[in-house]
Design a protein around this motif. Structure first.
Motif, PDB file in Angstrom:
ATOM      1  N   ALA A  86       5.802   3.132   3.644  1.00  0.00           N
ATOM      2  CA  ALA A  86       4.478   3.102   4.824  1.00  0.00           C
ATOM      3  C   ALA A  86       4.576   1.779   5.269  1.00  0.00           C
ATOM      4  N   GLU A  87       4.818   0.747   4.521  1.00  0.00           N
ATOM      5  CA  GLU A  87       3.819  -0.999   4.859  1.00  0.00           C
ATOM      6  C   GLU A  87       3.802  -1.973   6.300  1.00  0.00           C
ATOM      7  N   ARG A  88       3.150  -2.683   6.777  1.00  0.00           N
ATOM      8  CA  ARG A  88       2.911  -3.426   8.051  1.00  0.00           C
ATOM      9  C   ARG A  88       4.575  -4.198   7.559  1.00  0.00           C
ATOM     10  N   GLN A 144      12.288   1.426   3.853  1.00  0.00           N
ATOM     11  CA  GLN A 144      12.933   1.072   3.283  1.00  0.00           C
ATOM     12  C   GLN A 144      13.218   0.155   2.227  1.00  0.00           C
ATOM     13  N   PHE A 145      13.788  -0.194   1.111  1.00  0.00           N
ATOM     14  CA  PHE A 145      13.703  -0.846   0.293  1.00  0.00           C
ATOM     15  C   PHE A 145      14.715  -0.713  -0.927  1.00  0.00           C
ATOM     16  N   HIS A 146      15.001  -1.555  -1.316  1.00  0.00           N
ATOM     17  CA  HIS A 146      16.005  -0.915  -2.797  1.00  0.00           C
ATOM     18  C   HIS A 146      15.415  -1.770  -4.391  1.00  0.00           C
ATOM     19  N   HIS A 147      15.695  -1.211  -5.421  1.00  0.00           N
ATOM     20  CA  HIS A 147      14.353  -1.589  -6.068  1.00  0.00           C
ATOM     21  C   HIS A 147      16.533  -1.307  -7.150  1.00  0.00           C
ATOM     22  N   ILE A 148      16.869  -2.362  -7.845  1.00  0.00           N
ATOM     23  CA  ILE A 148      17.055  -2.267  -9.159  1.00  0.00           C
ATOM     24  C   ILE A 148      16.346  -2.432 -10.254  1.00  0.00           C
ATOM     25  N   VAL A 172      -2.686  -8.644 -11.956  1.00  0.00           N
ATOM     26  CA  VAL A 172      -3.732  -7.681 -12.613  1.00  0.00           C
ATOM     27  C   VAL A 172      -2.109  -5.913 -11.862  1.00  0.00           C
ATOM     28  N   ARG A 173      -1.585  -6.413 -10.924  1.00  0.00           N
ATOM     29  CA  ARG A 173      -0.676  -5.330 -10.055  1.00  0.00           C
ATOM     30  C   ARG A 173      -1.057  -4.442  -9.521  1.00  0.00           C
ATOM     31  N   GLY A 174       0.021  -3.933  -8.404  1.00  0.00           N
ATOM     32  CA  GLY A 174      -1.481  -2.546  -7.477  1.00  0.00           C
ATOM     33  C   GLY A 174      -1.116  -1.316  -7.321  1.00  0.00           C
ATOM     34  N   LEU A 175      -0.541  -1.080  -8.901  1.00  0.00           N
ATOM     35  CA  LEU A 175       0.100   0.787 -10.109  1.00  0.00           C
ATOM     36  C   LEU A 175      -1.038   0.797 -10.819  1.00  0.00           C
ATOM     37  N   ASP A 176      -1.808   1.564 -10.569  1.00  0.00           N
ATOM     38  CA  ASP A 176      -2.760   1.890 -12.077  1.00  0.00           C
ATOM     39  C   ASP A 176      -2.082   2.160 -13.598  1.00  0.00           C
ATOM     40  N   GLY A 181       7.452  -5.606 -13.469  1.00  0.00           N
ATOM     41  CA  GLY A 181       6.286  -4.436 -13.959  1.00  0.00           C
ATOM     42  C   GLY A 181       5.744  -4.267 -15.739  1.00  0.00           C
ATOM     43  N   GLY A 182       5.849  -4.050 -16.300  1.00  0.00           N
ATOM     44  CA  GLY A 182       4.859  -3.809 -16.948  1.00  0.00           C
ATOM     45  C   GLY A 182       5.083  -3.336 -17.826  1.00  0.00           C
ATOM     46  N   ARG A 183       4.135  -2.524 -18.606  1.00  0.00           N
ATOM     47  CA  ARG A 183       3.902  -1.706 -20.035  1.00  0.00           C
ATOM     48  C   ARG A 183       2.935  -0.342 -19.446  1.00  0.00           C
ATOM     49  N   TYR A 184       3.394   0.830 -19.483  1.00  0.00           N
ATOM     50  CA  TYR A 184       2.257   1.889 -19.175  1.00  0.00           C
ATOM     51  C   TYR A 184       2.494   3.354 -19.597  1.00  0.00           C
ATOM     52  N   ASP A 185       1.359   2.888 -21.377  1.00  0.00           N
ATOM     53  CA  ASP A 185       1.762   3.257 -22.040  1.00  0.00           C
ATOM     54  C   ASP A 185       0.861   4.732 -22.161  1.00  0.00           C
ATOM     55  N   ALA A 225      10.832  -3.214 -11.811  1.00  0.00           N
ATOM     56  CA  ALA A 225      11.892  -3.188 -10.842  1.00  0.00           C
ATOM     57  C   ALA A 225      11.669  -5.101 -10.148  1.00  0.00           C
ATOM     58  N   PHE A 226      13.111  -4.556 -10.003  1.00  0.00           N
ATOM     59  CA  PHE A 226      13.043  -6.106  -8.482  1.00  0.00           C
ATOM     60  C   PHE A 226      13.537  -5.561  -7.362  1.00  0.00           C
ATOM     61  N   GLY A 227      13.045  -5.931  -5.943  1.00  0.00           N
ATOM     62  CA  GLY A 227      13.746  -5.526  -5.285  1.00  0.00           C
ATOM     63  C   GLY A 227      14.409  -6.477  -4.666  1.00  0.00           C
ATOM     64  N   VAL A 228      15.250  -5.901  -4.693  1.00  0.00           N
ATOM     65  CA  VAL A 228      16.685  -5.993  -4.075  1.00  0.00           C
ATOM     66  C   VAL A 228      17.054  -6.697  -2.963  1.00  0.00           C
ATOM     67  N   GLU A 229      16.312  -6.408  -1.543  1.00  0.00           N
ATOM     68  CA  GLU A 229      15.957  -7.319  -0.257  1.00  0.00           C
ATOM     69  C   GLU A 229      15.618  -9.219  -0.805  1.00  0.00           C
ATOM     70  N   ARG A 230      14.894  -8.495  -1.309  1.00  0.00           N
ATOM     71  CA  ARG A 230      14.197 -10.249  -1.829  1.00  0.00           C
ATOM     72  C   ARG A 230      15.080 -10.729  -2.354  1.00  0.00           C
ATOM     73  N   LEU A 231      16.173  -9.959  -3.915  1.00  0.00           N
ATOM     74  CA  LEU A 231      16.517 -10.738  -4.494  1.00  0.00           C
ATOM     75  C   LEU A 231      17.832 -11.512  -3.783  1.00  0.00           C
TER      76      LEU A 231
HETATM   77  P1  HAM Z   1       6.372  -2.908  -7.457  1.00  0.00           P
HETATM   78  O1  HAM Z   1       5.321  -4.173  -7.200  1.00  0.00           O
HETATM   79  O2  HAM Z   1       5.474  -2.421  -6.570  1.00  0.00           O
HETATM   80  O3  HAM Z   1       6.551  -2.274  -8.921  1.00  0.00           O
HETATM   81  O4  HAM Z   1       7.837  -3.099  -6.743  1.00  0.00           O
HETATM   82  C1  HAM Z   1       8.753  -4.207  -6.892  1.00  0.00           C
HETATM   83  C2  HAM Z   1       9.384  -4.871  -6.740  1.00  0.00           C
HETATM   84  O5  HAM Z   1      10.130  -4.018  -5.423  1.00  0.00           O
HETATM   85  C3  HAM Z   1       8.408  -5.870  -5.768  1.00  0.00           C
HETATM   86  O6  HAM Z   1       8.695  -7.188  -6.822  1.00  0.00           O
HETATM   87  C4  HAM Z   1       9.136  -6.275  -4.728  1.00  0.00           C
HETATM   88  O7  HAM Z   1      10.255  -7.364  -4.794  1.00  0.00           O
HETATM   89  C5  HAM Z   1      10.314  -5.745  -4.141  1.00  0.00           C
HETATM   90  N1  HAM Z   1       9.236  -4.596  -3.230  1.00  0.00           N
HETATM   91  C6  HAM Z   1       7.905  -3.545  -3.172  1.00  0.00           C
HETATM   92  N2  HAM Z   1       7.705  -2.834  -1.892  1.00  0.00           N
HETATM   93  C7  HAM Z   1       8.835  -4.074  -0.698  1.00  0.00           C
HETATM   94  C8  HAM Z   1       8.481  -3.853   0.743  1.00  0.00           C
HETATM   95  N3  HAM Z   1       7.646  -3.211   1.189  1.00  0.00           N
HETATM   96  N4  HAM Z   1       9.563  -4.277   0.897  1.00  0.00           N
HETATM   97  C9  HAM Z   1      10.663  -4.921   0.269  1.00  0.00           C
HETATM   98  N5  HAM Z   1      10.221  -5.338  -1.195  1.00  0.00           N
HETATM   99  C10 HAM Z   1       9.314  -4.392  -1.892  1.00  0.00           C
HETATM  100  C11 HAM Z   1       7.439  -1.435  -8.958  1.00  0.00           C
HETATM  101  O8  HAM Z   1       7.182  -0.242  -7.794  1.00  0.00           O
HETATM  102  C12 HAM Z   1       7.139  -0.345  -9.654  1.00  0.00           C
HETATM  103  N6  HAM Z   1       7.628   0.751 -10.471  1.00  0.00           N
HETATM  104  C13 HAM Z   1       7.860  -1.462 -11.288  1.00  0.00           C
HETATM  105  C14 HAM Z   1       7.565  -0.469 -12.321  1.00  0.00           C
HETATM  106  C15 HAM Z   1       9.052  -0.583 -13.216  1.00  0.00           C
HETATM  107  N7  HAM Z   1       7.024  -0.859 -13.487  1.00  0.00           N
HETATM  108  C16 HAM Z   1       7.615   0.107 -15.300  1.00  0.00           C
HETATM  109  N8  HAM Z   1       8.746  -0.337 -14.529  1.00  0.00           N
END
Ligand code: HAM
Length: 426
Positions: free
Chosen positions: A114-116, A124-128, A258-262, A285-289, A306-312
C-alpha cells in the motif's frame, strides 16, 4: 459511454500488446532459470501477517505502512508484499531442507504494497524472483548476480547498473549501525523528521532517504567496506567481486546500499536503470543467512533477488507485437455457406498448430482485407462462392501480393511449410 467502474489507484490493467511482451519476458527468464538449474515454486498470495513481521522486520516501511491486511476468523492475513518469506516458509514446512538440501527456486507473481502510487510504484505489482537456499558459498552469490545480469541482457535490456555492497554478518551489521549513529550524531538536526525517528529505530533507513538535506548529510559520510567487515565476511565479499570480475559482469561498489528489508546479511545488490525516474530500481536482492533459522528451519545460508516486472516493461525496448504473435493465415469467407465451410477449415488448421483466424462480423472484401493486414497475417485465404464450388481457396501472400488457387485439402500442407519461431527474444 463512460466506464462506470474505475481501476483502483496503484493497480494496472495489462492489455494484450503489453501482455505479449510480458509473456516473452517470462518465457526468456524461464529458459534461463532452467539453464541455471532453478525450478519453479508457487506459494499462496496470502500468508499470515506474522510471517512477514518476523521476516522483514517490525521497523521496516513495508511492515509499518504498506501491508494490505485482512482479518478473518481471528487470523490476520496479509497480501504478500514480497516473495522471499513465503518461499522460505514453504521450504521449511515441506522439509525441502531434508529432501532437497540445497534448493534453487524461482517464482513469478503478484505482490502487494500500500504505497503512494507514482510512476513505477504500484500497489499491485509483479515479481520474477529466485531464492537459492542451503549454501553459504560466495560462488553462489556471484552466480545469482550473473543470473540476474543474464536475464536482463536476454530480455534485450541494456544500460542498467548493478550496485553491490556487503552488510556483513549480524555482528558486523550491529557495529555498522552503531558506527552510522556515531557519524550522524552531530548532524541529527539536519535530518528530516522521519530520519530523526529512523536514527534511533532503524538507522540504516536514513541511508535510503530521498529528502535533499538528508541526501547531503549521507553523501558527506565516509563509509567503506574493508574496515567494517569481519575477516570472514571480507573474504566472502572479495571472492564474490573477484568472480564477477572474472566473467566481466560490471558493478559499482556502493557503501550506502543497505536495502529496505531487515533479513539481509552479507552481499546485497540493487539494479537500477537511468530511464526510470525516482523509482529506478528494476530489481534487487541479497543474502539472508539467518532467515531460515529465524523461521524455524535448520540454519542455512541463502540468497535471492526479485525483478519488478512493471519496471522491466518500462525499460524494455521490445516491439508490441512479436512475430510469433502474428497469424500465419487469415481466412476471409464471403457468404453464409463459405462461413460454414470456413469454420471447418479453420478447425483443421488450428488442430495442426497453425495460427489462423477469421472475422466474426460482416465486412466488405476490402474491409476484411484491411483487418487481415492489421492482424499481421502472412497469408490471406479467401473463400467465396466460386472457390466453394471448386473446393479451393484463393491464397494470397501478403508480402509479395502473389495469389494462387489452392485445393482445400492441400491448404494445410501448403501452410505447414511456413511457421513463425515460437520464442524470439534474443
Ligand atoms: P524489493 O527491493 O523490495 O526486494 O523488491 C524488488 C523489486 O520489486 C524492486 O527492485 C522493484 O523493481 C520492485 N518493486 C518493489 N516495490 C514496488 C512497487 N510498489 N511497485 C512496483 N515495483 C516494485 C524484495 O522484495 C526481496 N524479496 C527481493 C529478494 C529476493 N531478496 C532476496 N530474495
Amino acid at each position: 459511454m463512460a466506464a462506470r467502474f474505475k481501476l483502483l489507484r496503484g493497480t494496472k490493467d495489462t492489455l494484450p500488446n503489453e501482455a505479449d511482451i510480458l509473456r516473452q519476458l517470462e518465457i526468456k527468464a524461464q529458459d534461463i532459470f532452467s539453464i541455471y538449474g532453478y525450478r519453479q515454486i508457487r506459494t499462496p498470495i496470502i500468508e499470515s501477517r506474522d510471517l512477514f513481521i518476523r521476516s522483514l522486520g517490525q521497523d521496516t516501511e513495508v511492515i509499518g505502512k504498506q501491508m494490505f491486511l485482512i482479518e478473518r476468523d481471528d487470523d490476520i492475513i496479509a497480501l504478500r508484499p514480497e516473495g522471499t518469506a513465503g518461499v522460505v516458509r514453504s521450504y521449511i514446512e515441506n522439509s525441502l531442507d531434508k529432501t532437497d538440501g540445497f534448493a534453487k527456486l524461482y517464482y513469478m507473481g503478484p505482490m502487494f504494497r500500500a504505497e503512494r502510487p507514482q510512476k513505477g510504484r504500484l500497489r499491485q505489482f509483479h515479481h520474477i524472483g529466485v531464492e537459492a537456499i542451503g549454501s553459504n558459498s560466495p560462488f553462489l552469490d556471484a552466480e545469482v548476480i550473473v543470473l540476474a545480469d543474464t536475464i536482463l541482457k536476454g530480455a534485450g535490456i541494456s544500460g542498467f547498473n548493478i550496485k553491490i555492497n556487503s552488510l556483513g554478518c549480524v555482528a558486523d551489521k550491529l557495529a555498522f549501525a552503531e558506527r552510522l549513529r556515531v557519524l550522524l550524531d552531530s548532524k541529527r538536526g539536519l535530518l528530516c523528521a522521519d530520519c530523526q525517528d529512523r536514527y534511533s529505530r532503524n538507522v540504516f533507513r536514513v541511508l535510503d532517504c530521498k529528502n535533499d538535506s538528508c541526501r547531503e548529510v549521507i553523501l558527506g559520510l565516509s563509509i567503506g567496506y574493508k574496515d567494517r567487515l569481519c575477516s570472514d565476511c571480507l573474504l566472502h565479499f572479495e571472492q564474490v567481486l573477484a568472480c564477477l570480475d572474472s566473467v566481466n559482469v560490471r558493478y559499482d561498489l556502493s557503501a550506502f546500499l543497505v536495502r529496505g528489508l531487515d533479513y539481509y546479511t552479507r552481499t546485497v545488490f540493487e539494479i537500477s536503470h537511468p530511464d526510470l525516474g525516482a523509482q529506478d530500481a528494476i530489481g534487487a536482492g541479497g543474502r539472508y543467512d539467518n532467515l531460515v533459522g529465524e523461521l524455524g528451519g535448520a540454519p542455512s545460508g541463502a540468497i535471492g533477488f526479485a525483478f519488478g516486472v512493471e519496471r522491466l516493461l518500462l525499460v524494455s525496448k521490445s516491439e508490441s507485437v512479436k512475430e510469433s504473435e502474428k497469424n500465419l493465415v487469415f481466412l476471409i469467407t464471403l457468404g453464409r455457406e463459405a462461413e460454414k465451410k470456413g469454420f471447418n477449415l479453420l478447425y483443421d488448421l488450428r488442430q495442426a498448430g497453425i495460427k489462423a483466424d477469421t472475422l466474426f462480423e460482416e465486412k466488405s472484401l476490402k474491409g476484411a482485407m484491411r483487418k487481415a493486414g492489421d492482424s499481421g497475417a502472412k497469408y490471406v485465404a479467401i473463400l467465396g462462392e466460386n472457390e466453394l464450388k471448386k473446393n479451393t481457396v484463393m491464397l494470397k501472400d501478403m508480402e509479395s501480393g502473389e495469389q494462387r488457387e489452392v485445393k482445400q485439402e492441400d491448404l494445410l500442407k501448403e501452410l505447414q511449410n511456413f511457421q513463425y519461431p515460437i520464442s524470439n527474444i534474443q
